[in-house]
Design a protein around this motif. Structure first.
Motif, PDB file in Angstrom:
ATOM      1  N   ASN A  52       0.777  -1.121   0.019  1.00  0.00           N
ATOM      2  CA  ASN A  52      -0.046   0.090   0.066  1.00  0.00           C
ATOM      3  C   ASN A  52       0.948   1.302  -0.135  1.00  0.00           C
ATOM      4  N   TYR A  53       1.047   1.923  -1.098  1.00  0.00           N
ATOM      5  CA  TYR A  53       1.705   3.140  -1.548  1.00  0.00           C
ATOM      6  C   TYR A  53       0.833   4.428  -0.998  1.00  0.00           C
ATOM      7  N   THR A  54      -0.230   4.283  -0.726  1.00  0.00           N
ATOM      8  CA  THR A  54      -1.151   5.499  -0.442  1.00  0.00           C
ATOM      9  C   THR A  54      -0.451   6.293   0.735  1.00  0.00           C
ATOM     10  N   GLU A  55       0.097   5.531   1.599  1.00  0.00           N
ATOM     11  CA  GLU A  55       0.739   6.261   2.693  1.00  0.00           C
ATOM     12  C   GLU A  55       1.553   7.234   2.483  1.00  0.00           C
ATOM     13  N   PHE A  56       2.256   7.178   1.138  1.00  0.00           N
ATOM     14  CA  PHE A  56       3.371   8.077   0.635  1.00  0.00           C
ATOM     15  C   PHE A  56       2.908   8.917  -0.303  1.00  0.00           C
ATOM     16  N   PHE A  57       1.909   8.555  -1.315  1.00  0.00           N
ATOM     17  CA  PHE A  57       1.528   9.193  -2.415  1.00  0.00           C
ATOM     18  C   PHE A  57       0.092   9.207  -2.476  1.00  0.00           C
ATOM     19  N   ASP A  58      -0.377  10.268  -3.229  1.00  0.00           N
ATOM     20  CA  ASP A  58      -1.812  10.459  -3.476  1.00  0.00           C
ATOM     21  C   ASP A  58      -2.208   9.292  -4.457  1.00  0.00           C
ATOM     22  N   GLU A  59      -3.520   8.735  -4.230  1.00  0.00           N
ATOM     23  CA  GLU A  59      -3.835   7.776  -5.307  1.00  0.00           C
ATOM     24  C   GLU A  59      -4.171   8.474  -6.814  1.00  0.00           C
ATOM     25  N   ALA A  60      -4.097   9.821  -6.718  1.00  0.00           N
ATOM     26  CA  ALA A  60      -4.535  10.480  -7.978  1.00  0.00           C
ATOM     27  C   ALA A  60      -3.337  10.847  -8.810  1.00  0.00           C
ATOM     28  N   VAL A  61      -2.080  10.727  -8.144  1.00  0.00           N
ATOM     29  CA  VAL A  61      -0.882  11.275  -8.748  1.00  0.00           C
ATOM     30  C   VAL A  61      -0.818  10.328 -10.075  1.00  0.00           C
ATOM     31  N   GLY A  62      -0.213  11.049 -11.034  1.00  0.00           N
ATOM     32  CA  GLY A  62       0.225  10.466 -12.371  1.00  0.00           C
ATOM     33  C   GLY A  62      -0.968  10.333 -13.166  1.00  0.00           C
ATOM     34  N   HIS A  63      -2.057  10.758 -13.033  1.00  0.00           N
ATOM     35  CA  HIS A  63      -3.320  10.573 -14.024  1.00  0.00           C
ATOM     36  C   HIS A  63      -3.392  11.841 -14.711  1.00  0.00           C
ATOM     37  N   ILE A  64      -2.626  12.741 -14.360  1.00  0.00           N
ATOM     38  CA  ILE A  64      -2.979  14.227 -15.164  1.00  0.00           C
ATOM     39  C   ILE A  64      -1.411  14.336 -15.687  1.00  0.00           C
ATOM     40  N   ALA A  65      -1.613  15.112 -16.846  1.00  0.00           N
ATOM     41  CA  ALA A  65      -0.363  15.304 -17.557  1.00  0.00           C
ATOM     42  C   ALA A  65       0.356  16.469 -16.844  1.00  0.00           C
ATOM     43  N   GLY A  66       1.644  16.530 -16.567  1.00  0.00           N
ATOM     44  CA  GLY A  66       2.336  17.646 -15.923  1.00  0.00           C
ATOM     45  C   GLY A  66       3.565  17.286 -15.182  1.00  0.00           C
ATOM     46  N   ILE A  67       4.080  18.203 -14.313  1.00  0.00           N
ATOM     47  CA  ILE A  67       5.066  17.733 -13.443  1.00  0.00           C
ATOM     48  C   ILE A  67       4.817  17.912 -12.028  1.00  0.00           C
ATOM     49  N   THR A  68       5.034  16.674 -11.189  1.00  0.00           N
ATOM     50  CA  THR A  68       4.790  16.789  -9.549  1.00  0.00           C
ATOM     51  C   THR A  68       5.949  16.627  -8.960  1.00  0.00           C
ATOM     52  N   CYS A  69       6.303  17.271  -7.854  1.00  0.00           N
ATOM     53  CA  CYS A  69       7.614  17.292  -7.143  1.00  0.00           C
ATOM     54  C   CYS A  69       7.258  16.886  -5.779  1.00  0.00           C
ATOM     55  N   TRP A  70       8.315  15.924  -5.030  1.00  0.00           N
ATOM     56  CA  TRP A  70       8.095  15.703  -3.511  1.00  0.00           C
ATOM     57  C   TRP A  70       9.373  16.054  -3.136  1.00  0.00           C
ATOM     58  N   GLU A  71       9.531  16.700  -1.933  1.00  0.00           N
ATOM     59  CA  GLU A  71      10.754  16.900  -1.133  1.00  0.00           C
ATOM     60  C   GLU A  71      10.828  15.686   0.180  1.00  0.00           C
ATOM     61  N   ILE A  72      11.849  14.998   0.479  1.00  0.00           N
ATOM     62  CA  ILE A  72      12.104  14.441   1.518  1.00  0.00           C
ATOM     63  C   ILE A  72      12.129  14.850   2.767  1.00  0.00           C
ATOM     64  N   GLU A  73      11.352  14.539   3.680  1.00  0.00           N
ATOM     65  CA  GLU A  73      11.408  15.110   5.256  1.00  0.00           C
ATOM     66  C   GLU A  73      10.946  13.976   6.034  1.00  0.00           C
ATOM     67  N   ASN A  74      11.854  13.941   6.919  1.00  0.00           N
ATOM     68  CA  ASN A  74      11.583  12.828   8.012  1.00  0.00           C
ATOM     69  C   ASN A  74      11.377  11.515   7.405  1.00  0.00           C
ATOM     70  N   PHE A  75      12.391  11.042   6.506  1.00  0.00           N
ATOM     71  CA  PHE A  75      12.393   9.701   5.720  1.00  0.00           C
ATOM     72  C   PHE A  75      10.896   9.671   4.518  1.00  0.00           C
ATOM     73  N   LEU A  76       9.980  10.633   4.704  1.00  0.00           N
ATOM     74  CA  LEU A  76       9.016  10.429   3.901  1.00  0.00           C
ATOM     75  C   LEU A  76       8.966  11.711   2.707  1.00  0.00           C
ATOM     76  N   PRO A  77       8.381  11.225   1.708  1.00  0.00           N
ATOM     77  CA  PRO A  77       7.997  12.233   0.678  1.00  0.00           C
ATOM     78  C   PRO A  77       6.832  13.264   0.826  1.00  0.00           C
ATOM     79  N   LYS A  78       7.032  14.304   0.759  1.00  0.00           N
ATOM     80  CA  LYS A  78       6.120  15.179   0.914  1.00  0.00           C
ATOM     81  C   LYS A  78       5.894  16.085  -0.132  1.00  0.00           C
ATOM     82  N   GLN A  79       4.725  16.161  -0.702  1.00  0.00           N
ATOM     83  CA  GLN A  79       4.478  16.748  -2.097  1.00  0.00           C
ATOM     84  C   GLN A  79       4.456  18.411  -2.035  1.00  0.00           C
TER      85      GLN A  79
END
Length: 1284
Positions: free
Chosen positions: A495-522
């Motif tokens: 289950n990766y929804t704890e780290f990433f939103d389920e809607a990620v990657g379904h719309i064209a464009g660029i999405t960035c995450w930064e790493i904070e306390n071992f976890l990605p934050k959009q």
């Protein structure tokens, strides 16, 4: 004060439930919110609005409901953008409404309900844009004809609870009206012909409007969209025919009428979902109603329906969720009702229920009400539905075999009936005949495994065939190879929804995450392409192919100063993102100053890199944490309420517990008048703070009122001069209600709405969402809760907004702001929410209901926290009673080391006086006695005669014991007097001694042995010495009766005064009956009544007791059962009543205590000599009489104890069936003050219940330290008192 930069960007604000009162307390910063769009001021106690409200030109929605406004503020006339205005529940009258209010061009929603309007507001027709108009609960008597000429755009009109008797014809113009509510109006002459033009009408409420069968408009069938109709409280004798023709009806209310039946046209409501037909005269429901298959709620309360009135076709209502048939004539319900799998609520109270179908246990009901059915018996549960070991019992297995195993005993073998053997044999044959259970010859496993392998092989062959045909050649003989071992391994579904939103990657464009306390934050989209040298980022490039499918490129960028944990987590979560999307691309590493051209092209070759780090590392960083000084006041017993107060000595109050948190030390100050439960919970609360927030490094210092140290006063700013502790908190103090705000941030605005709470207003943990930020306003303390996935810009705005909110409302000077992050919330913050890490003095008081209420996984909790029980006492044999010979030997052994006779004292006239020797063994239930005994310690030389060497015995070879005996009706005055004054005098004379406190009928064997079975307890109070001198002989006024009885051992023989009635006699006991004489030298006749089944030793004993109790002024007669004189004996007892001839219960009776006082459920036996006072109010008791097993419920016993005690009683009876099959027991329930005679006779001298005396530790006013000081204090000079 400088103007705020943040306030102009606020678009919405909800300040409801804040007590502003007058204009001076109104928040002035609102005037700086020039772009405010909506403002809610409900329940704020305002009576006037400041004039600057009129300057909010952008305000579109204003709510002032539930306040004390006497007029409509004139400043509202200047709100030119106003669209919605609510003045509900105020005191507005017609004369206080300005006509300019209705000239606002965009006004579309107006709520003036629950006010003092006598008529329609003047010039209201000028508000031509009104869509919603609510004038309910006023005093309007007439509607002007011209009003609805202009208000033809109305969609919702509520005129209920007024005095309107007719409707104007101009209402025909309301062609857009969808909701019309006219309840509780005397529309006697209204024919409602205006409804014919309202083709959009969906809701029509005509409750209590004098409707009859003649004036219910027939034109209702011309309204195709009518879905909600209310005709309740109109005394209709039948359902109007036109109602049956409304095909679109979804909700129908026919309550409080005189309807006798529903006709066969009831199937004309195919869309009906809710039907109310309570308080009518229905005797049955038509079968046609069962065709309304969309019906979800059916209310039939207070009718005359019986079992035959419910049609069998009720099983067709598959979507039925609520069935309420309270106050009817039902004796049971049809089985078909138990087939409705959607049924959640079943209300059958106040019927004639005898039982219910067994299938009722298969329904997953949330609510079942069968109360007020006196003859109702719940059907037994099928084995698959029994909850003896389910979640309601904490998964405790109450089966006899399991409990015997835990008790170390072997379960008895149950004989298997022939029918059971036949059934098992038939079941085995059926299992063997099932084709899926037989393995084909030569197969290596089950048939399912073989078939699965064949299907996979066919799929691979089909894929190979397709590939060969596409290549132009085909080889039919080519062998299909099996899959390799690594290909057969199934990857776990992560289950990766704890780290990433389920809607990620379904719309064209660029999405960035930064790493904070071992976890990605959009990141916010505006920050894409802005990186920091000390951080790492994940970049997702989503593209749409020509075929319409999505394709992705995934990069992770490494800053040159990034820590190792950020680099590793960036690579790891980039792979997790690829796995979640199912992408076929590889994750590409991009290092600072060495980026690829494809990566730079994503940002148009304008990648911005800033020195430093924006996020925190996940590694532990040692920092000196600063803890601001906080002073909290704790109150409440059920739920602990913690409130921030001023750090000052004036905040102390003897009725509360306060704790001062200065970081390294936490002082817990306890007032003398505070509740014990509050003390315990506050202590546990502070321990949780130390454990979870300070890692156990803070020092907890307990301080009681009056024991304050100089360090404590120093932390409070010093002890004031002439300081005197007073009640600083008002007597009517009510803890302030917490308000939860949600921070919403848009492109150019900020909104601060309040979170809607469930009924009851309790805050729940589930209200906090990880993507949001909330502000919790507790009046003296504001908490900013930051979700893990919240945006950084919102965090910055929320912190500044909290500062504005703190200054906006008038608060104490010590009010502060605390920031808390998701997952590491402070204990004070958690305490504001219901059932979030509650502090419980005893964890076992949790029930299945409140654990479910916490939102926790019940199954997981029960598996992790398996509850402990101990039912071993139920399976032990009854302790054998001591033989008379052994008891006599024990009696002599107890007395052999007694060096001298008792020194006996009685509490009389507020002091202890010496008791005469002739009153030895004579006790009174309202008195207290003191016995001083000196014992010789056992020696190795047992041949020494203590009587000859008494003068040579040293004090070191002896021990002194002071017995304090208290009657069950005596108060605690004697005990307190003994501890405060008399105890020290005894110490001065005797030295150290042991104190043994004894309560009536709870004496120990050692004490009882010193009276040689002559232990008499009288009712009432002993005559004082002065009374005996004044009146040496006192004549009796009524008959007295004493019952001699012993349990377990003859040493425990007692002669106790009981009620003088012949019903208390029993052939196995002896009694002393004293009948008074009116005159003469003889005061009365003493009858020594000996039953036919009495042991000779007991018969001799009772004669000796009678001779010692009475002097020559009484005549003593010994009579045997059956030889009683009629003239005095039976007359003295009132009459000759039936009494018991046997006491078989004495040979079987056992008393068990069921309690969870130790933190887990345990059953213990009160061995042998038990009494009425052993029945404790906060526990449950089991009493075995040989015929019945009584379950006695204490008034304050918890539901857990009652539930587990009932299961224990069933288990005990089941065990006795195998051990004593010739004496089956029946289970009976009883409660305090309602015990039957079979229960009461098992207790010697049963009388009225009393509150049990407090324990010795609770009665003793001295602490252990004070007792040590007393021992070390210098002795007083010997006084000439009774001890010398």
């Amino acid at each position: 004060m400088a103007p705020s930069v943040l306030l102009p960007y606020i678009y919405g604000l909800d300040l409801s439930k804040n007590a502003f009162g007058n204009v001076q307390q109104f928040p002035v910063p609102i005037q700086e919110m020039c772009n405010l769009r909506w403002l809610e001021l409900n329940r704020t106690n305002v009576s006037r609005l400041p004039e600057f409200i009129g300057n909010l030109k952008s305000l579109e929605k204003l709510s002032l409901a539930h306040n004390d406004l006497r007029d409509v503020p004139l400043c509202l006339n200047d709100l030119t953008s106003l669209r919605s205005l609510s003045l509900r529940d105020n005191h507005v009258s017609n004369t206080q409404i300005s006509a300019r209010l209705f000239d606002i061009p965009d006004l579309s929603i107006l709520d003036l309900s629950h006010n003092d309007l006598q008529a329609f507001p003047k010039d209201i027709e000028n508000a031509k844009g009104l869509i919603v108009l609510n004038l309910s609960s006023n005093h309007i008597e007439q509607i002007p004809n011209h009003v609805f000429v202009s208000l033809f755009e109305l969609v919702h009109l509520n005129l209920s609870d007024n005095k309107i008797d007719t409707l104007p014809a101009q209402m025909r113009r309301l062609t857009s009206l969808q909701v019309l509510i006219l309840n509780n109006n005397p529309l006697v002459t209204a024919q409602l012909r205006q409804l014919s033009s309202m083709h959009s009408l969906e809701t029509l409420h005509l409750s209590n409007t004098k409707r009859t069968l003649n004036n219910v408009p027939a034109i209702l069938e011309q309204l195709p969209n009518l879905s909600d109709l209310d005709l309740s409280a109109n005394d209709l004798p039948a359902v109007p025919d036109v109602v049956y023709k409304l095909k679109a009806l979804k909700r129908l209310n026919l309550n409080d009428n005189q309807i006798i039946e529903l006709t066969g046209q009831s199937d004309g409501w195919p869309q009906l979902e809710i039907l109310h037909i309570c308080r009518n005269k229905l005797k049955s429901l038509p079968q046609q109603l069962m065709r309304c298959t969309k019906l979800r709620r059916l209310y039939l309360n207070s009718n005359q329906i019986n079992l035959h009135g419910l049609p069998r076709g009720i099983f067709n209502l598959e979507q039925l969720e609520v069935f309420s048939a309270a106050d009817n004539n039902l004796e049971t319900i049809p089985d078909a009702l138990c087939r409705l799998g959607s049924l959640k609520v079943l209300n059958l109270n106040k019927n004639r229920l005898l039982t219910l179908p067994e299938a009722i246990h298969f329904l997953q009901l949330k609510e079942l009400d069968v109360s007020d059915n006196p003859d109702f018996v719940m059907p037994p549960k099928p084995k698959e539905c029994q909850k003896g070991s389910g979640p309601a019992f904490y998964n405790i297995d109450f089966s006899l075999a399991n409990q015997l195993k835990l008790a170390g005993q072997v379960a008895p073998e149950q004989p298997v009936a022939n029918t059971d053997m036949q059934q098992k044999r038939a079941a085995r044959i059926r299992r063997l005949n099932k084709p899926e259970q037989r393995n084909p010859v030569g197969s290596g496993g089950s048939s399912e495994t073989v078939l699965r392998g064949m299907r996979e092989t066919a799929k691979r062959k089909h894929a190979l065939d397709s590939n060969m045909m596409n290549n132009g050649h085909y080889n039919d003989d080519e062998e299909i190879a099996g899959r390799r071992w690594d290909e057969q391994i199934e990857r776990p579904q992560l289950n990766y929804t704890e780290f990433f939103d389920e809607a990620v990657g379904h719309i064209a464009g660029i999405t960035c995450w930064e790493i904070e306390n071992f976890l990605p934050k959009q990141l916010e989209r505006q920050l894409n392409g802005t990186f920091y040298t000390g951080d790492c980022y994940i970049v997702l490039h989503s593209m749409v192919e020509l075929s319409g499918t999505m394709d992705w490129n995934i990069y992770f960028w490494i800053g040159k100063d990034a820590t190792l944990d950020k680099q590793a987590c960036a690579a790891m979560h980039a792979v997790n993102l690829r796995n979640m999307l199912g992408a076929s691309c590889r994750t590409q590493r991009e290092e600072q100053t060495d980026e690829s051209e494809e990566f730079l092209a994503l940002f148009n070759n304008h990648l911005r890199v800033i020195d430093g780090a924006r996020t925190e590392t996940g590694f532990w960083v040692v920092r000196d944490i600063e803890h601001p000084t906080r002073f909290y006041r704790a109150s409440g017993t059920q739920k602990l309420h913690v409130e921030l107060v001023a750090v000052s000595a004036t905040s102390l109050d003897p009725r509360y517990v306060l704790f001062l948190d200065i970081g390294p030390k936490i002082y817990i100050w306890t007032g003398k008048k505070c509740h014990n439960m509050t003390k315990a919970k506050t202590r546990l609360f502070v321990e949780k703070i130390n454990k979870s927030e300070r890692k156990g490094l803070s020092e907890l210092i307990q301080i009681n009122q009056g024991d304050e140290t100089d360090a404590f006063w120093k932390e409070l700013g010093g002890k004031p001069a002439n300081y005197q502790l007073v009640n600083s908190v008002p007597d009517d103090f009510i803890p302030s209600r917490s308000i939860l705000y949600k921070v919403d941030l848009g492109q150019e605005f900020i909104e601060l709405p309040q979170v809607e709470l469930e009924p009851g207003g309790a805050l729940k943990k589930e209200l906090l969402h990880t993507r949001n930020i909330y502000i919790l306003d507790c009046y003296t303390e504001l908490f900013v809760w930051i979700g893990k996935k919240s945006a950084r810009l919102v965090r910055m705005a929320a912190t500044r907004l909290a500062v504005e909110l703190l200054a906006m409302i008038k608060r104490p000077a010590h009010a502060s702001i605390t920031k808390t992050l998701e997952g590491v919330e402070t204990q004070v913050f958690k305490s504001k929410f219901d059932a979030w890490d509650d502090v419980l003095a005893v964890d076992f008081t949790r029930t299945a209901e409140n654990v479910t209420r916490k939102g926790a996984d019940m199954k997981k909790i029960l598996q992790e926290n398996e509850m402990k029980t101990n039912l071993t006492a139920l399976f032990k044999n009854r302790p054998p009673w001591q033989s008379r010979t052994a008891a006599q030997e024990a009696l002599e052994d107890w007395n052999i080391f007694l060096l001298q006779p008792f020194s006996m004292f009685v509490y009389e006239n507020k002091k202890f006086v010496k008791l005469p020797d002739d009153e030895r063994g004579q006790f009174y239930s309202q008195d207290s006695y003191l016995f001083v005994a000196r014992y010789l310690l056992p020696s190795e030389d047992e041949s020494i005669d203590t009587s000859e060497l008494e003068d040579e015995i040293k004090d070191s070879d002896t021990e002194r014991i002071v017995y304090f005996w208290q009657g069950r009706s005596a108060n605690n005055t004697a005990w307190l007097s003994f501890n405060y004054t008399f105890k020290q005098e005894l110490i001065d004379v005797l030295g150290d001694f042991e104190i043994v406190q004894l309560i009536q009928q709870q004496e120990n064997q050692r004490f009882m042995a010193h009276f040689n079975r002559k232990f008499v307890i009288h009712n009432g109070k002993r005559r004082t010495t002065a009374q005996r001198i004044q009146m040496p002989i006192q004549r009796l006024t009524h008959t007295q009766m004493y019952h001699i009885r012993w349990c377990y051992s003859t040493i425990m023989t007692r002669c106790i005064q009981v009620e003088a009635t012949s019903a208390n006699l029993c052939s196995e006991f002896c009694y002393i009956v004293t009948v008074p004489l009116d005159s003469g030298d003889i005061i009365g006749i003493v009858y020594v009544w000996v039953g036919n089944n009495v042991h000779p030793d007991d018969a001799l004993l009772v004669q000796e007791i009678a001779n010692e109790m009475y002097n020559d002024t009484y005549t003593i007669q010994v009579i045997n059962e059956g030889n009683e004189p009629e003239n005095f004996f039976w007359v003295g007892l009132g009459d000759r009543l039936a009494y018991d001839t046997t006491a078989d219960y004495m040979r079987y009776m056992r008393l068990f205590k069921c309690s969870n006082e130790n933190g887990y459920f345990v059953v213990t036996e009160k061995y042998a000599d038990f009494c009425q006072d052993d029945l404790l109010d906060d526990d449950c008791m089991l009493l075995d009489t040989g015929t019945y097993v009584f379950l006695w419920k204490g008034p304050t016993a918890s539901i857990i104890e009652v539930k587990f005690a009932a299961k224990s009683a069933e288990l005990y009876i089941q065990h006795l069936r195998t051990r004593e099959p010739d004496r089956p027991r029946k289970l009976r329930l009883t409660v305090k003050n309602s015990e039957p005679i079979e229960f009461r006779k098992c207790f010697h001298a049963w009388s009225k219940h009393k509150n049990p005396p407090r324990d010795l530790e609770k009665q003793n006013a001295f602490s252990l330290g004070q007792q040590q000081q007393q021992k070390q204090a210098p002795k007083k000079p010997l006084a000439t008192n009774i001890f010398v």
